[in-house]
Design a protein around this motif. Structure first.
Motif, PDB file in Angstrom:
ATOM      1  N   VAL A  99      18.803  44.752  14.315  1.00 26.10           N
ATOM      2  CA  VAL A  99      18.642  43.722  13.283  1.00 26.10           C
ATOM      3  C   VAL A  99      18.830  42.331  13.883  1.00 26.10           C
ATOM      4  N   PHE A 100      17.993  41.409  13.427  1.00 28.53           N
ATOM      5  CA  PHE A 100      18.060  40.015  13.846  1.00 28.53           C
ATOM      6  C   PHE A 100      18.784  39.276  12.738  1.00 28.53           C
ATOM      7  N   VAL A 101      20.004  38.834  13.007  1.00 24.54           N
ATOM      8  CA  VAL A 101      20.861  38.276  11.958  1.00 24.54           C
ATOM      9  C   VAL A 101      20.972  36.752  12.059  1.00 24.54           C
ATOM     10  N   VAL A 102      20.750  36.097  10.929  1.00 22.26           N
ATOM     11  CA  VAL A 102      20.931  34.650  10.826  1.00 22.26           C
ATOM     12  C   VAL A 102      22.002  34.437   9.763  1.00 22.26           C
ATOM     13  N   ARG A 103      23.127  33.814  10.148  1.00 19.13           N
ATOM     14  CA  ARG A 103      24.236  33.654   9.207  1.00 19.13           C
ATOM     15  C   ARG A 103      24.581  32.187   8.979  1.00 19.13           C
ATOM     16  N   VAL A 104      24.742  31.845   7.705  1.00 19.33           N
ATOM     17  CA  VAL A 104      25.126  30.495   7.327  1.00 19.33           C
ATOM     18  C   VAL A 104      25.803  30.580   5.961  1.00 19.33           C
ATOM     19  N   ALA A 105      26.823  29.761   5.728  1.00 15.58           N
ATOM     20  CA  ALA A 105      27.536  29.795   4.458  1.00 15.58           C
ATOM     21  C   ALA A 105      26.573  29.674   3.283  1.00 15.58           C
ATOM     22  N   GLY A 106      26.693  30.578   2.327  1.00 10.32           N
ATOM     23  CA  GLY A 106      25.830  30.546   1.151  1.00 10.32           C
ATOM     24  C   GLY A 106      24.439  31.096   1.367  1.00 10.32           C
ATOM     25  N   ASN A 107      24.196  31.680   2.559  1.00 10.85           N
ATOM     26  CA  ASN A 107      22.877  32.216   2.926  1.00 10.85           C
ATOM     27  C   ASN A 107      21.724  31.321   2.485  1.00 10.85           C
ATOM     28  N   ASP A 110      17.868  26.155   5.510  1.00  5.69           N
ATOM     29  CA  ASP A 110      17.447  24.822   5.930  1.00  5.69           C
ATOM     30  C   ASP A 110      16.440  24.976   7.069  1.00  5.69           C
ATOM     31  N   PRO A 111      15.879  23.895   7.614  1.00  6.09           N
ATOM     32  CA  PRO A 111      14.875  24.012   8.679  1.00  6.09           C
ATOM     33  C   PRO A 111      15.327  24.806   9.898  1.00  6.09           C
ATOM     34  N   LEU A 112      16.599  24.669  10.289  1.00  3.39           N
ATOM     35  CA  LEU A 112      17.090  25.412  11.453  1.00  3.39           C
ATOM     36  C   LEU A 112      17.106  26.915  11.176  1.00  3.39           C
ATOM     37  N   VAL A 113      17.535  27.278   9.997  1.00  3.54           N
ATOM     38  CA  VAL A 113      17.549  28.688   9.608  1.00  3.54           C
ATOM     39  C   VAL A 113      16.123  29.221   9.526  1.00  3.54           C
ATOM     40  N   LEU A 114      15.251  28.439   8.929  1.00  3.03           N
ATOM     41  CA  LEU A 114      13.847  28.844   8.809  1.00  3.03           C
ATOM     42  C   LEU A 114      13.224  29.075  10.181  1.00  3.03           C
ATOM     43  N   GLY A 115      13.551  28.217  11.121  1.00  3.40           N
ATOM     44  CA  GLY A 115      13.016  28.378  12.468  1.00  3.40           C
ATOM     45  C   GLY A 115      13.445  29.691  13.089  1.00  3.40           C
ATOM     46  N   SER A 116      14.692  30.076  12.872  1.00  2.00           N
ATOM     47  CA  SER A 116      15.193  31.342  13.410  1.00  2.00           C
ATOM     48  C   SER A 116      14.481  32.528  12.773  1.00  2.00           C
ATOM     49  N   VAL A 117      14.286  32.448  11.456  1.00  2.00           N
ATOM     50  CA  VAL A 117      13.594  33.524  10.738  1.00  2.00           C
ATOM     51  C   VAL A 117      12.140  33.623  11.190  1.00  2.00           C
ATOM     52  N   GLU A 118      11.504  32.467  11.336  1.00  2.00           N
ATOM     53  CA  GLU A 118      10.109  32.446  11.793  1.00  2.00           C
ATOM     54  C   GLU A 118       9.978  33.060  13.182  1.00  2.00           C
ATOM     55  N   TYR A 119      10.906  32.751  14.049  1.00  2.00           N
ATOM     56  CA  TYR A 119      10.863  33.285  15.413  1.00  2.00           C
ATOM     57  C   TYR A 119      10.881  34.819  15.397  1.00  2.00           C
ATOM     58  N   ALA A 120      11.789  35.382  14.620  1.00  2.00           N
ATOM     59  CA  ALA A 120      11.897  36.844  14.576  1.00  2.00           C
ATOM     60  C   ALA A 120      10.682  37.492  13.921  1.00  2.00           C
ATOM     61  N   ALA A 121      10.147  36.831  12.908  1.00  2.00           N
ATOM     62  CA  ALA A 121       8.983  37.393  12.218  1.00  2.00           C
ATOM     63  C   ALA A 121       7.732  37.338  13.075  1.00  2.00           C
ATOM     64  N   GLU A 122       7.505  36.187  13.705  1.00  2.00           N
ATOM     65  CA  GLU A 122       6.265  36.010  14.475  1.00  2.00           C
ATOM     66  C   GLU A 122       6.343  36.579  15.887  1.00  2.00           C
ATOM     67  N   HIS A 123       7.395  36.255  16.614  1.00  2.00           N
ATOM     68  CA  HIS A 123       7.454  36.621  18.026  1.00  2.00           C
ATOM     69  C   HIS A 123       8.083  37.994  18.295  1.00  2.00           C
ATOM     70  N   LYS A 197       7.547  29.476   0.644  1.00  2.00           N
ATOM     71  CA  LYS A 197       7.163  28.166   0.128  1.00  2.00           C
ATOM     72  C   LYS A 197       7.548  27.066   1.112  1.00  2.00           C
ATOM     73  N   LYS A 198       8.626  27.295   1.840  1.00  2.00           N
ATOM     74  CA  LYS A 198       9.094  26.313   2.810  1.00  2.00           C
ATOM     75  C   LYS A 198       8.479  26.508   4.191  1.00  2.00           C
ATOM     76  N   SER A 199       7.897  27.687   4.414  1.00  2.00           N
ATOM     77  CA  SER A 199       7.344  28.004   5.732  1.00  2.00           C
ATOM     78  C   SER A 199       5.895  28.476   5.633  1.00  2.00           C
ATOM     79  N   LYS A 200       4.987  27.712   6.221  1.00  2.00           N
ATOM     80  CA  LYS A 200       3.578  28.117   6.226  1.00  2.00           C
ATOM     81  C   LYS A 200       3.391  29.402   7.023  1.00  2.00           C
ATOM     82  N   LEU A 201       4.185  29.527   8.079  1.00  2.00           N
ATOM     83  CA  LEU A 201       4.077  30.718   8.921  1.00  2.00           C
ATOM     84  C   LEU A 201       4.461  31.973   8.140  1.00  2.00           C
TER      85      LEU A 201
END
Length: 229
Positions: A99-107, A110-123, A197-201
């Motif tokens: 599992v590729f885990v991204v953790r931040v208070a309140g789940n 933001d753009p940094l979190v989105l970038g991490s999610v995009e990386y795991a989804a695309e790459h 909605k926040k990520s075109k990718l």
């Protein structure tokens, strides 16, 4: 003589290129399972956790580390709260690299979190994204309580505020604890809905059926994860 040296240089360059291409292909390999299968694996793992039948630790030895040293192909992306009581790898009984885990208070996303999610989804080709909220979330509780947060915590509260507002309206007249739980669920579902909605990718991958996005909630008392509709 010169011709021989040139040939050797070409051969070395070709080998290096082949290795680079091989690495590039390896890094874009998909996990090999569908989003629904990935979700079932997570929920099966949570059942083992609840039943105190954890098995993943046996797959986290030196051999496993060696196999994962040069590549990873996690089958699920989990965006969860940073709360120390909610470690996704443990509550879903998952081993290294699964599992590729991204953790931040309140789940929140933001753009940094989105970038991490995009990386795991695309790459990395992970087909499932789960936004995981949890019972008695401190970030959500603070947002529902109101007041002026200190430092950068305000950025987190700002992201959760719409969910808190909806919860207060939907659960009007109920105890504060119930409003918090309502806000936790609304927030998790809202973040899941906002990702494409926040990520075109992510929107493109979702439209093409390459990923599935779900929201869920973890119960601190019994350890169970429930999918939110």
């Amino acid at each position: 003589m010169k011709s021989s040296k040139l040939a050797r240089r070409i051969a070395v360059a070709a080998a290096a290129l082949a290795a680079t291409v091989g690495i590039a292909f390896a890094s874009s390999e998909v996990s090999g399972i569908t989003a629904d299968q990935a979700l079932q694996k997570l929920m099966d793992g949570n059942t083992r956790y609840v039943d105190s039948k954890l098995s993943a630790s046996a797959l986290c030895d030196a051999s496993a580390r060696g196999k994962l040293a040069k590549s990873q192909h996690p089958y699920a992306i989990i965006l969860s709260c940073s709360d120390s009581r909610v470690p996704p790898e443990i509550i879903f009984d998952q081993a290294l690299g699964e599992v590729f885990v991204v953790r931040v208070a309140g789940n929140v996303a933001d753009p940094l979190v989105l970038g991490s999610v995009e990386y795991a989804a695309e790459h990395l080709g992970s087909p499932l994204i789960m936004v995981l909220g949890h019972e008695r979330c401190g970030a959500v509780t603070a947002t529902v309580a109101g007041g002026k947060p200190e430092g950068n915590i305000g950025a987190i509260v700002k992201e959760i505020a719409p969910a808190a507002k909806k919860a207060k309206a939907a659960c009007k007249g109920k105890a504060k604890e119930e409003i918090v739980e309502c806000a936790v669920e609304i927030n998790a579902k809202a973040v899941a809905a906002q990702l494409p909605k926040k990520s075109k990718l992510l929107a493109k991958e979702l439209k093409e059926g390459k990923i599935k996005i779900v929201a869920a909630k973890y119960d601190l008392d019994d350890g169970k994860v429930t999918l939110l509709k």
